[in-house]
Write a protein that holds these residues in place. Structure first.
Motif, PDB file in Angstrom:
ATOM      1  N   PRO A 294       4.529  -7.342  -4.003  1.00  0.00           N
ATOM      2  CA  PRO A 294       3.740  -6.246  -4.563  1.00  0.00           C
ATOM      3  C   PRO A 294       4.354  -4.880  -4.285  1.00  0.00           C
ATOM      4  N   ASP A 295       3.820  -3.868  -4.979  1.00  0.00           N
ATOM      5  CA  ASP A 295       4.142  -2.473  -4.668  1.00  0.00           C
ATOM      6  C   ASP A 295       3.340  -2.108  -3.408  1.00  0.00           C
ATOM      7  N   PRO A 296       4.016  -1.886  -2.283  1.00  0.00           N
ATOM      8  CA  PRO A 296       3.258  -1.692  -1.035  1.00  0.00           C
ATOM      9  C   PRO A 296       2.323  -0.483  -1.077  1.00  0.00           C
ATOM     10  N   ALA A 297       2.733   0.588  -1.772  1.00  0.00           N
ATOM     11  CA  ALA A 297       1.889   1.795  -1.810  1.00  0.00           C
ATOM     12  C   ALA A 297       0.576   1.496  -2.532  1.00  0.00           C
ATOM     13  N   ARG A 298       0.683   0.715  -3.593  1.00  0.00           N
ATOM     14  CA  ARG A 298      -0.513   0.353  -4.371  1.00  0.00           C
ATOM     15  C   ARG A 298      -1.472  -0.483  -3.507  1.00  0.00           C
TER      16      ARG A 298
END
Ligand SMILES: Cc1cc2nc3c(=O)[nH]c(=O)nc-3n(C[C@H](O)[C@H](O)[C@H](O)COP(=O)(O)OP(=O)(O)OC[C@H]3O[C@@H](n4cnc5c(N)ncnc54)[C@H](O)[C@@H]3O)c2cc1C
Length: 387
Positions: A294-298
């Motif tokens: 996944p996109d870690p920030a999201r």
């Protein structure tokens, strides 16, 4: 000791691929027993889940994994005596599995009471609020008498120090592959094609293990379930217990959780499961069980937003770090340990899913026994079991 072939007198007894909790603890155990060990780590010690997990050493629910947990706990206690940079609580802090529905909590207590030597009790909303005043009131809990929080990377780092102290050589920044000839593991090959001969090769590369064990074949019993953890400063609001949203499927059946994430939820809104563990002044918040990186920030935004419904202080706590990592997940949630059939001198220890910190050093002991003395591994954990 692993027998060495003629002409290999200067080669290590064991080459270990992977510097996570399994590789580092195996290197330390093998070296203690007199083996000459070289560990090859592609990136950094603890670069995978072993450095980025939640940091909770917990009694697993699967009775087959319980002996690995008890053995691991003993390893950690000994490590805390000899390594002043590593600490583990003397007593378990307890795990609270939170549920708004008190009847569901009671059912969970009944279910988990079947786990041998794990004390489980029901806590009503008032008792939970008294024990953990920083939580939103109104949650009942199934309380498990387990849970030893440690800084997430600390166990692996400590085992890597112990391995080095005992004479193991750690080659960090060296991605390695199996070197195999005539059905025999001869050692490893690193970048540029350099061979390093070894009497035995142990693949302990977590979710990267299957193609290293069987480069051209079909042995792919370990998949990746991706998670994100955040490191936060919660100060006085840090819970004393390890806290989990009561979602036992996620912990006990991560592949079910990952499949649900893949099928049922839109990409923009992946499911997360609230968990938090605090050690040495830092709280680690998790997580998700996702089939793709996944996109870690999201995910981090979702973890804060959703976690604040349980622990409001998350909304304003300073964030130290956000980390993404993959669990090495097997279909039956048990690791593959021991000799790899069909290749002399090749061993594997991988597939610990969400339990690798809790059970890793115990697994490493089993594989070290198999390498050094040919000891058998219990069938339910053996590398050659067909699943
Ligand atoms: C979000 C999250 C939270 C978790 N929380 C907990 C928890 O609280 N308690 C618990 O018990 N478990 C927890 N786990 C599970 C635990 O972290 C893992 O089971 C465990 O770390 C796996 O260890 P490993 O050594 O098998 O693999 P890894 O940690 O993945 O290590 C494998 C290493 O191999 C290296 N490598 C890969 N390929 C090569 C190559 N070709 N050559 C050389 N090196 C290579 C990688 O760089 C990596 O460092 C969590 C996992 C996740 C994802």
């Amino acid at each position: 000791m692993v027998a060495q072939s003629a002409g290999m007198s200067r080669s290590p007894d064991v080459a270990v691929i992977g510097g996570g909790i399994i590789g580092c603890s195996a290197a330390a155990i093998l070296a203690e027993r007199g083996a000459t060990v070289v560990l090859f780590e592609a990136t950094a010690i603890g670069a995978g889940a072993s450095g980025r997990n939640l940091g909770a050493i917990q009694h697993p629910f699967d009775p087959i994994l319980a002996p690995l947990y008890h053995a691991s706990l003993e390893h950690y206690r000994r490590l805390a005596v000899t390594d002043e940079a590593f600490a583990i609580p003397d007593q378990p802090v307890g795990v609270l599995m939170l549920n708004r529905d008190a009847d569901a909590s009671r059912r969970q207590v009944e279910l988990l009471s079947a786990v041998a030597d794990l004390d489980v009790e029901f806590m009503g909303a008032d008792a939970v609020a008294a024990a953990e005043p920083s939580l939103v009131p109104g949650f009942a809990a199934c309380r498990l008498a387990t849970g030893y929080p440690i800084p997430p990377a600390s166990a692996t780092a400590a085992f890597s120090r112990l391995a080095a102290q005992r004479g193991a050589e750690l080659r960090v920044g060296a991605a390695a592959e199996l070197w195999i000839e005539d059905g025999v593991a001869r050692g490893v090959t690193i970048a540029g094609g350099t061979h390093h001969a070894a009497g035995a090769v142990l693949i302990a590369a977590g979710p990267w293990s299957p193609p290293l064990v069987d480069p051209a074949g079909t042995w792919r019993p370990i998949t990746r379930t991706w998670g994100v953890t955040m490191q936060l400063e919660l100060g006085d609001a840090a819970p004393h217990h390890v806290i989990e949203e009561d979602e036992v499927d996620a912990v006990n059946r991560p592949l079910v959780a990952a499949a649900r994430a893949a099928e049922g939820e839109p990409e923009a809104d992946p499911p997360t499961i609230f968990t938090v563990a605090s050690a040495a002044g830092i709280s680690t918040l998790g997580s998700a069980f996702l089939p793709h990186e996944p996109d870690p920030a999201r995910i981090a935004r979702l973890l804060i937003e959703r976690g604040s419904r349980y622990l409001p202080a998350l909304g304003s706590a300073p964030v130290r770090d956000v980390r993404v990592c993959a669990r090495p997940q097997s279909a039956d949630s048990r690791p593959f340990i021991g000799p790899v059939p069909g290749t002399d001198g090749l061993f594997v220890c991988a597939g610990h899913g969400p339990w690798g910190i809790s059970t890793g050093p115990g697994s490493a002991t089993l594989v070290a026994d198999a390498i050094l003395s040919g000891a058998a591994v219990p069938g339910e954990l053996a590398a050659d079991r067909g699943i």
